[in-house]
Design a protein around this motif. Structure first.
Motif, PDB file in Angstrom:
ATOM      1  N   HIS A   1       0.841  -1.205   0.000  1.00  0.00           N
ATOM      2  CA  HIS A   1       0.000   0.000   0.000  1.00  0.00           C
ATOM      3  C   HIS A   1       0.873   1.252   0.000  1.00  0.00           C
ATOM      4  CE1 HIS A   1       1.099  -0.513   4.207  1.00  0.00           C
ATOM      5  NE2 HIS A   1       0.894   0.791   4.363  1.00  0.00           N
TER       6      HIS A   1
ATOM      7  N   ASP B   1       0.822   5.071   1.896  1.00  0.00           N
ATOM      8  CA  ASP B   1       0.155   5.717   3.030  1.00  0.00           C
ATOM      9  C   ASP B   1      -0.690   6.907   2.574  1.00  0.00           C
ATOM     10  OD1 ASP B   1       1.353   3.910   4.746  1.00  0.00           O
ATOM     11  OD2 ASP B   1       3.130   5.155   5.011  1.00  0.00           O
TER      12      ASP B   1
ATOM     13  N   TYR C   1      11.381   6.138   5.676  1.00  0.00           N
ATOM     14  CA  TYR C   1      11.264   5.884   4.237  1.00  0.00           C
ATOM     15  C   TYR C   1      10.233   6.856   3.668  1.00  0.00           C
ATOM     16  CZ  TYR C   1       7.422   2.947   5.985  1.00  0.00           C
ATOM     17  OH  TYR C   1       6.294   2.492   6.644  1.00  0.00           O
TER      18      TYR C   1
ATOM     19  N   HIS D   1       4.807  -0.064   0.107  1.00  0.00           N
ATOM     20  CA  HIS D   1       5.499  -0.886   1.106  1.00  0.00           C
ATOM     21  C   HIS D   1       4.536  -1.902   1.699  1.00  0.00           C
ATOM     22  CE1 HIS D   1       3.887   2.683   3.138  1.00  0.00           C
ATOM     23  NE2 HIS D   1       3.677   1.889   4.179  1.00  0.00           N
TER      24      HIS D   1
HETATM   25 FE   FE2 Z   1       2.063   2.088   5.535  1.00  0.00          FE
END
Ligand code: FE2
Ligand code: AKG
Length: 226
Positions: free
Chosen positions: A96, A98, A153, A159
């Protein structure tokens, strides 16, 4: 760019958080997920208003502000109050990106998520699986760090967290809005800061260090959003 930030929390602080978390009521992690992440998110979380979570979160934010590597790499403007998740055996978080904007509950303000952070609270030997894997144009990077260490990151990256196959993985996760929105500029400032620190270390009192520090601050003045 993924950067490993060692020793954000001391051993004592990690143990204090872990003790607190034995008392809290964990809930389904989908409470804070949007529709796309809901479909792939299988973990547990501490409710955002839980006093134990808030206390541990404040300790983490205070520790981050005292961690030069985090400050230099992220150049934080605002940090979302840290949240906490747990993956028991069989739990996972599929691929996904964020959410771009998050609301800070306490103030009602919105925060743009520039940098994502996972701070590990379980020791790597306490569980199998549970690697955080981020994808970029150079491929996939899997990380599993000692308790107290963090990985940062880009929030823009795809991720996932691989399934936990033994034990439990507890971590804190949160987002930061950086003073510098553009990751390229943020990376240049980070490189420059690192070079200035090395110059100061290798050649204490060198006149160029003063001049370069001036350039660093003038670039920050030019590029930052406050
Ligand atoms: Fe995430
Ligand atoms: O558990 C992790 O390390 C990452 C969690 C995550 O990606 C998220 O909550 O969006």
């Amino acid at each position: 760019m993924m950067i490993h930030i060692p020793n954000v929390l001391t051993r004592d602080q990690v143990l204090r958080c872990r003790q607190m978390f034995e008392r809290v009521a964990w809930v389904d992690g989908r409470v804070t997920a949007g529709p796309q992440t809901s479909a792939v998110k299988r973990n547990l979380q501490i409710p955002e208003d839980d006093p134990e979570g808030l206390e541990c979160g404040q300790m983490i934010v205070a520790a981050l502000y005292r961690t030069p590597l985090f400050m230099s790499a992220v150049l934080p403007h605002r940090i979302l109050p840290p949240m906490f998740n747990r993956y028991d055996e069989g739990m996972t978080f599929g691929s996904h990106v964020d959410n771009a904007i998050r609301r800070i509950r306490a103030t009602g303000e919105s925060l743009r998520t520039d940098v994502s952070t996972t701070l590990f609270l379980s020791d790597p030997e306490d569980y199998d699986g549970g690697e955080l894997v981020a994808e970029d144009t150079y491929g996939e990077h899997a990380v599993k760090l000692p308790a107290g260490d963090a990985i940062i990151y880009p929030a823009t990256s795809l991720h996932h967290v691989t399934p936990v196959t033994r034990g439990a993985r507890i971590s804190s996760f949160f987002w930061t809005q950086s003073l510098i929105r553009d990751p390229l500029r943020r990376g240049l400032l980070f490189d420059m800061d690192m070079a200035i620190m090395r110059l100061n270390h290798d050649h204490p009192g060198h006149a160029s260090a003063v001049q370069l520090t001036g350039v660093y601050h003038n670039l920050l003045r030019q590029w930052s959003e406050v």
